[in-house]
Design a protein around this motif. Sequence first.
Motif, PDB file in Angstrom:
ATOM      1  N   LYS A  40       0.837  -1.215   0.000  1.00 50.90           N
ATOM      2  CA  LYS A  40       0.000   0.000   0.000  1.00 50.90           C
ATOM      3  C   LYS A  40       0.868   1.259   0.000  1.00 50.90           C
ATOM      4  CE  LYS A  40      -4.530   0.512   0.323  1.00 50.90           C
ATOM      5  NZ  LYS A  40      -5.244   0.529  -0.936  1.00 50.90           N
ATOM      6  N   GLU A  41       2.026   1.199   0.635  1.00 50.26           N
ATOM      7  CA  GLU A  41       2.942   2.345   0.614  1.00 50.26           C
ATOM      8  C   GLU A  41       3.405   2.645  -0.804  1.00 50.26           C
ATOM      9  OE1 GLU A  41       6.215   2.672   3.452  1.00 50.26           O
ATOM     10  OE2 GLU A  41       5.184   1.137   4.647  1.00 50.26           O
ATOM     11  N   TYR A  43       1.847   1.607  -3.659  1.00 48.23           N
ATOM     12  CA  TYR A  43       0.712   1.824  -4.555  1.00 48.23           C
ATOM     13  C   TYR A  43      -0.519   2.237  -3.741  1.00 48.23           C
ATOM     14  CZ  TYR A  43       3.872  -0.842  -7.512  1.00 48.23           C
ATOM     15  OH  TYR A  43       4.975  -1.284  -8.199  1.00 48.23           O
ATOM     16  N   PRO A  44      -0.504   3.458  -3.174  1.00 49.15           N
ATOM     17  CA  PRO A  44      -1.566   3.868  -2.254  1.00 49.15           C
ATOM     18  C   PRO A  44      -2.957   3.983  -2.894  1.00 49.15           C
ATOM     19  CG  PRO A  44      -0.134   5.714  -2.752  1.00 49.15           C
ATOM     20  CD  PRO A  44       0.493   4.493  -3.352  1.00 49.15           C
ATOM     21  N   TYR A  45      -3.021   4.164  -4.190  1.00 47.32           N
ATOM     22  CA  TYR A  45      -4.328   4.366  -4.831  1.00 47.32           C
ATOM     23  C   TYR A  45      -4.855   3.115  -5.511  1.00 47.32           C
ATOM     24  CZ  TYR A  45      -2.921   9.107  -3.901  1.00 47.32           C
ATOM     25  OH  TYR A  45      -2.502  10.241  -3.269  1.00 47.32           O
ATOM     26  N   GLN A  46      -4.103   2.050  -5.405  1.00 49.37           N
ATOM     27  CA  GLN A  46      -4.538   0.808  -6.040  1.00 49.37           C
ATOM     28  C   GLN A  46      -5.466   0.056  -5.097  1.00 49.37           C
ATOM     29  OE1 GLN A  46      -1.889  -2.717  -7.138  1.00 49.37           O
ATOM     30  NE2 GLN A  46      -1.607  -1.310  -8.857  1.00 49.37           N
ATOM     31  N   LYS A  47      -6.499  -0.544  -5.678  1.00 49.78           N
ATOM     32  CA  LYS A  47      -7.398  -1.357  -4.844  1.00 49.78           C
ATOM     33  C   LYS A  47      -6.669  -2.609  -4.375  1.00 49.78           C
ATOM     34  CE  LYS A  47      -9.387  -3.687  -8.783  1.00 49.78           C
ATOM     35  NZ  LYS A  47     -10.193  -4.791  -9.015  1.00 49.78           N
ATOM     36  N   GLU A  48      -7.328  -3.392  -3.560  1.00 49.78           N
ATOM     37  CA  GLU A  48      -6.706  -4.597  -3.006  1.00 49.78           C
ATOM     38  C   GLU A  48      -6.131  -5.464  -4.124  1.00 49.78           C
ATOM     39  OE1 GLU A  48      -8.038  -8.674  -0.762  1.00 49.78           O
ATOM     40  OE2 GLU A  48      -9.199  -6.881  -0.368  1.00 49.78           O
ATOM     41  N   ASP A  84       8.256   1.056  -8.030  1.00 49.03           N
ATOM     42  CA  ASP A  84       7.730   1.747  -6.846  1.00 49.03           C
ATOM     43  C   ASP A  84       7.828   0.853  -5.613  1.00 49.03           C
ATOM     44  OD1 ASP A  84       7.163   3.926  -8.436  1.00 49.03           O
ATOM     45  OD2 ASP A  84       5.032   3.462  -8.641  1.00 49.03           O
TER      46      ASP A  84
END
Length: 99
Positions: A40-41, A43-48, A84
């Motif tokens: 999540k760090e 790819y903060p905007y990616q869904k699960e 990333d």
Amino acid sequence: MDRSHDEEVIRKYQEGEKMMILLFAQWCINHDLDPVAVYKEAYPYQKENEELADALELTVPKKESDHIDGETMLEVLSMYGNDDLGFVVSEYIISKKLK
């Protein structure tokens, strides 16, 4: 190239990508990190990430796992274009002095 060859190349790439995700998840567990939080760090905007959720089911406890070297982890992430995530992992390696 024929269609079946193209499909085989794609299938092998996808299998490798799944192994990369499993390697990442196990590396996190081996270093007491939450794979979902680390992901999540990056790819903060990616869904699960369903592949990551699937990989988590295949991980083993830290004490049962083989060691996964940080350099190897970064090379594999780079091979699959996860720059990333590689950056975030490298930050953990540096800040926590992980091997």
